[in-house]
Design a protein around this motif. Structure first.
Motif, PDB file in Angstrom:
ATOM      1  N   CYS A   1       3.478 -17.206  33.817  1.00 29.71           N
ATOM      2  CA  CYS A   1       3.783 -16.436  32.603  1.00 29.71           C
ATOM      3  C   CYS A   1       4.247 -17.352  31.480  1.00 29.71           C
ATOM      4  O   CYS A   1       3.876 -17.155  30.315  1.00 29.71           O
ATOM      5  CB  CYS A   1       4.840 -15.381  32.902  1.00 29.71           C
ATOM      6  SG  CYS A   1       4.253 -14.014  33.919  1.00 29.71           S
ATOM      7  N   TYR A   2       5.052 -18.363  31.822  1.00 28.21           N
ATOM      8  CA  TYR A   2       5.515 -19.313  30.804  1.00 28.21           C
ATOM      9  C   TYR A   2       4.331 -20.041  30.166  1.00 28.21           C
ATOM     10  O   TYR A   2       4.255 -20.170  28.932  1.00 28.21           O
ATOM     11  CB  TYR A   2       6.476 -20.320  31.428  1.00 28.21           C
ATOM     12  CG  TYR A   2       6.770 -21.503  30.547  1.00 28.21           C
ATOM     13  CD1 TYR A   2       7.546 -21.369  29.401  1.00 28.21           C
ATOM     14  CD2 TYR A   2       6.253 -22.762  30.850  1.00 28.21           C
ATOM     15  CE1 TYR A   2       7.800 -22.459  28.574  1.00 28.21           C
ATOM     16  CE2 TYR A   2       6.505 -23.848  30.035  1.00 28.21           C
ATOM     17  CZ  TYR A   2       7.271 -23.699  28.905  1.00 28.21           C
ATOM     18  OH  TYR A   2       7.517 -24.769  28.097  1.00 28.21           O
ATOM     19  N   ALA A   3       3.403 -20.510  31.007  1.00 23.22           N
ATOM     20  CA  ALA A   3       2.232 -21.208  30.477  1.00 23.22           C
ATOM     21  C   ALA A   3       1.386 -20.281  29.618  1.00 23.22           C
ATOM     22  O   ALA A   3       0.901 -20.668  28.542  1.00 23.22           O
ATOM     23  CB  ALA A   3       1.405 -21.773  31.632  1.00 23.22           C
ATOM     24  N   PHE A   4       1.202 -19.044  30.077  1.00 24.99           N
ATOM     25  CA  PHE A   4       0.362 -18.099  29.339  1.00 24.99           C
ATOM     26  C   PHE A   4       0.983 -17.749  27.986  1.00 24.99           C
ATOM     27  O   PHE A   4       0.323 -17.806  26.952  1.00 24.99           O
ATOM     28  CB  PHE A   4       0.149 -16.833  30.173  1.00 24.99           C
ATOM     29  CG  PHE A   4      -0.647 -15.769  29.477  1.00 24.99           C
ATOM     30  CD1 PHE A   4      -2.029 -15.869  29.389  1.00 24.99           C
ATOM     31  CD2 PHE A   4      -0.024 -14.670  28.897  1.00 24.99           C
ATOM     32  CE1 PHE A   4      -2.773 -14.896  28.737  1.00 24.99           C
ATOM     33  CE2 PHE A   4      -0.756 -13.697  28.247  1.00 24.99           C
ATOM     34  CZ  PHE A   4      -2.139 -13.811  28.160  1.00 24.99           C
ATOM     35  N   VAL A   5       2.274 -17.396  28.003  1.00 25.66           N
ATOM     36  CA  VAL A   5       2.940 -16.985  26.768  1.00 25.66           C
ATOM     37  C   VAL A   5       3.006 -18.137  25.764  1.00 25.66           C
ATOM     38  O   VAL A   5       2.729 -17.968  24.573  1.00 25.66           O
ATOM     39  CB  VAL A   5       4.355 -16.448  27.070  1.00 25.66           C
ATOM     40  CG1 VAL A   5       5.143 -16.219  25.784  1.00 25.66           C
ATOM     41  CG2 VAL A   5       4.279 -15.166  27.885  1.00 25.66           C
TER      42      VAL A   5
ATOM     43  N   TRP B   1      -8.890 -30.685  32.056  1.00 20.97           N
ATOM     44  CA  TRP B   1      -9.078 -29.935  33.299  1.00 20.97           C
ATOM     45  C   TRP B   1      -8.212 -30.500  34.422  1.00 20.97           C
ATOM     46  O   TRP B   1      -7.681 -29.751  35.250  1.00 20.97           O
ATOM     47  CB  TRP B   1     -10.550 -29.944  33.707  1.00 20.97           C
ATOM     48  CG  TRP B   1     -11.383 -29.000  32.907  1.00 20.97           C
ATOM     49  CD1 TRP B   1     -12.244 -29.314  31.893  1.00 20.97           C
ATOM     50  CD2 TRP B   1     -11.435 -27.575  33.036  1.00 20.97           C
ATOM     51  NE1 TRP B   1     -12.827 -28.180  31.380  1.00 20.97           N
ATOM     52  CE2 TRP B   1     -12.355 -27.095  32.069  1.00 20.97           C
ATOM     53  CE3 TRP B   1     -10.792 -26.656  33.879  1.00 20.97           C
ATOM     54  CZ2 TRP B   1     -12.643 -25.739  31.929  1.00 20.97           C
ATOM     55  CZ3 TRP B   1     -11.079 -25.303  33.738  1.00 20.97           C
ATOM     56  CH2 TRP B   1     -11.993 -24.857  32.773  1.00 20.97           C
ATOM     57  N   TRP B   2      -8.084 -31.821  34.464  1.00 24.72           N
ATOM     58  CA  TRP B   2      -7.230 -32.427  35.495  1.00 24.72           C
ATOM     59  C   TRP B   2      -5.773 -32.024  35.277  1.00 24.72           C
ATOM     60  O   TRP B   2      -5.026 -31.788  36.239  1.00 24.72           O
ATOM     61  CB  TRP B   2      -7.352 -33.953  35.465  1.00 24.72           C
ATOM     62  CG  TRP B   2      -8.707 -34.465  35.808  1.00 24.72           C
ATOM     63  CD1 TRP B   2      -9.497 -35.279  35.048  1.00 24.72           C
ATOM     64  CD2 TRP B   2      -9.463 -34.197  37.006  1.00 24.72           C
ATOM     65  NE1 TRP B   2     -10.692 -35.530  35.681  1.00 24.72           N
ATOM     66  CE2 TRP B   2     -10.694 -34.883  36.883  1.00 24.72           C
ATOM     67  CE3 TRP B   2      -9.226 -33.435  38.140  1.00 24.72           C
ATOM     68  CZ2 TRP B   2     -11.675 -34.828  37.879  1.00 24.72           C
ATOM     69  CZ3 TRP B   2     -10.206 -33.379  39.142  1.00 24.72           C
ATOM     70  CH2 TRP B   2     -11.404 -34.074  38.995  1.00 24.72           C
ATOM     71  N   LYS B   3      -5.375 -31.922  34.017  1.00 21.14           N
ATOM     72  CA  LYS B   3      -4.005 -31.507  33.747  1.00 21.14           C
ATOM     73  C   LYS B   3      -3.787 -30.047  34.135  1.00 21.14           C
ATOM     74  O   LYS B   3      -2.706 -29.676  34.607  1.00 21.14           O
ATOM     75  CB  LYS B   3      -3.665 -31.721  32.267  1.00 21.14           C
ATOM     76  CG  LYS B   3      -2.183 -31.537  31.982  1.00 21.14           C
ATOM     77  CD  LYS B   3      -1.814 -31.927  30.569  1.00 21.14           C
ATOM     78  CE  LYS B   3      -0.315 -31.796  30.351  1.00 21.14           C
ATOM     79  NZ  LYS B   3       0.079 -32.129  28.968  1.00 21.14           N
ATOM     80  N   LEU B   4      -4.800 -29.222  33.940  1.00 16.97           N
ATOM     81  CA  LEU B   4      -4.702 -27.829  34.370  1.00 16.97           C
ATOM     82  C   LEU B   4      -4.529 -27.738  35.882  1.00 16.97           C
ATOM     83  O   LEU B   4      -3.683 -26.981  36.377  1.00 16.97           O
ATOM     84  CB  LEU B   4      -5.955 -27.058  33.934  1.00 16.97           C
ATOM     85  CG  LEU B   4      -6.067 -25.620  34.449  1.00 16.97           C
ATOM     86  CD1 LEU B   4      -4.910 -24.769  33.925  1.00 16.97           C
ATOM     87  CD2 LEU B   4      -7.410 -25.009  34.067  1.00 16.97           C
TER      88      LEU B   4
ATOM     89  N   SER C   1       3.964 -26.436  25.226  1.00 16.79           N
ATOM     90  CA  SER C   1       3.011 -25.708  26.052  1.00 16.79           C
ATOM     91  C   SER C   1       2.592 -26.651  27.165  1.00 16.79           C
ATOM     92  O   SER C   1       2.117 -27.754  26.896  1.00 16.79           O
ATOM     93  CB  SER C   1       1.781 -25.267  25.254  1.00 16.79           C
ATOM     94  OG  SER C   1       0.820 -24.686  26.120  1.00 16.79           O
ATOM     95  N   PRO C   2       2.762 -26.263  28.430  1.00 18.16           N
ATOM     96  CA  PRO C   2       2.424 -27.170  29.526  1.00 18.16           C
ATOM     97  C   PRO C   2       0.946 -27.480  29.630  1.00 18.16           C
ATOM     98  O   PRO C   2       0.562 -28.435  30.301  1.00 18.16           O
ATOM     99  CB  PRO C   2       2.910 -26.398  30.761  1.00 18.16           C
ATOM    100  CG  PRO C   2       2.897 -24.970  30.344  1.00 18.16           C
ATOM    101  CD  PRO C   2       3.272 -24.977  28.889  1.00 18.16           C
ATOM    102  N   LEU C   3       0.088 -26.699  28.964  1.00 21.38           N
ATOM    103  CA  LEU C   3      -1.347 -26.910  29.056  1.00 21.38           C
ATOM    104  C   LEU C   3      -1.919 -27.574  27.816  1.00 21.38           C
ATOM    105  O   LEU C   3      -3.130 -27.692  27.673  1.00 21.38           O
ATOM    106  CB  LEU C   3      -2.057 -25.568  29.301  1.00 21.38           C
ATOM    107  CG  LEU C   3      -1.604 -24.819  30.557  1.00 21.38           C
ATOM    108  CD1 LEU C   3      -2.406 -23.534  30.716  1.00 21.38           C
ATOM    109  CD2 LEU C   3      -1.751 -25.685  31.795  1.00 21.38           C
TER     110      LEU C   3
END
Length: 277
Positions: A124-128, A194-197, A260-262
């Protein structure tokens, strides 16, 4: 039970993560893609539900914590059984043993709920945070192919996976922009987003494992170091100095990427400049 399987896989992977920590320190002058390859092995170990074992192996059992079909508990380490209950039918198990098994079942159930809750929080944190970042980027304007500039951007980063975009500050110096774009394009060519994801998804699954958090942080740094190495491989010393100056400018106070972690931002800049020069 899935939770016990993940717990066992995390315990078994601890030895490999520790080994990569040590090897990473011994490979300071090695090509920077080698640590990334070692982290890929860690990812495989965290994903793969089975492992090769032998009597001479120093790695602990793949299933150090086990619960059999008749509710016996077995805990082992490096092939040595530390705790076990006799394999007898459940109907013949003493009341005290059944109580211990019921306590173990209860703790395992509660652990599973906490584990799922932790995954939900990180997802949820990543999405928000990603949605908030996308919303802020609505005012961005295109500069060239998949490169956008925006007043809200304080540090360059990549956002998106299917159609990733490079976002740059609107006031970025043109001389620095050339090096920043070379760096971000190198990330995209190697599918680093993609690798980070994948790394973040593994972090979500193994959020309870402190070594996985450390490994995730070091992997992100090594990914940046490997990217720097690809970009500067044909540069002279003057070019490396200019590239380092661009990195330094992106790391100045007030130029931090929105969390944002992504999203790719510039991390570990001091170590990277030392390595480049």
């Amino acid at each position: 039970m899935i939770f016990l399987k993940i717990l066992n896989m995390g315990i078994a992977a601890s030895w490999l993560i520790t080994a990569v920590f040590v090897l990473r320190q011994l490979m300071k002058r090695a090509p920077k893609w080698l640590p990334c390859l070692l982290w890929a092995l860690v990812a495989v170990r965290l994903i793969c539900p089975f492992s090769l074992e032998s009597a001479l192996s120093l790695i602990p059992d793949a299933e150090p914590i086990q619960l059999s079909a008749t509710s016996q508990i077995s805990v082992s380490l490096a092939g040595k059984e530390l705790l076990s209950y006799d394999k007898i039918p459940v109907s013949n198990v003493p009341v005290s043993t059944m109580s211990k098994n019921n306590l173990f079942d209860t703790l395992t159930h509660l652990g599973s709920l906490v584990w799922i809750l932790g995954i939900a929080v990180l997802v949820c944190y990543a999405f928000v945070s990603s949605m908030r970042l996308h919303h802020k980027m609505q005012e961005a304007v295109p500069l060239q192919d998949r490169v956008w500039i925006c007043d809200a951007v304080r540090s360059p980063f990549i956002l998106g996976f299917i159609r990733p975009r490079i976002y740059l500050p609107s006031d970025m110096d043109a001389a620095q922009m050339k090096y920043v774009l070379a760096h971000e394009e190198a990330h995209l060519r190697c599918f680093d987003h993609w690798w980070k994801l994948l790394a973040y998804l593994l972090l979500c699954i193994y959020w309870f494992h402190p070594l996985v958090w450390i490994a995730h942080g070091l992997f992100c740094r090594d990914l940046e170091l490997a990217c720097d190495e690809r970009v500067i491989k044909d540069m002279d010393f003057a070019g490396k100095k200019a590239y380092s100056s661009a990195l330094l400018a992106c790391s100045l106070p007030g130029r931090r990427v929105m969390i944002s972690p992504l999203a790719f931002g510039e991390v570990g800049v001091r170590e990277r400049i030392q390595t480049i020069l």
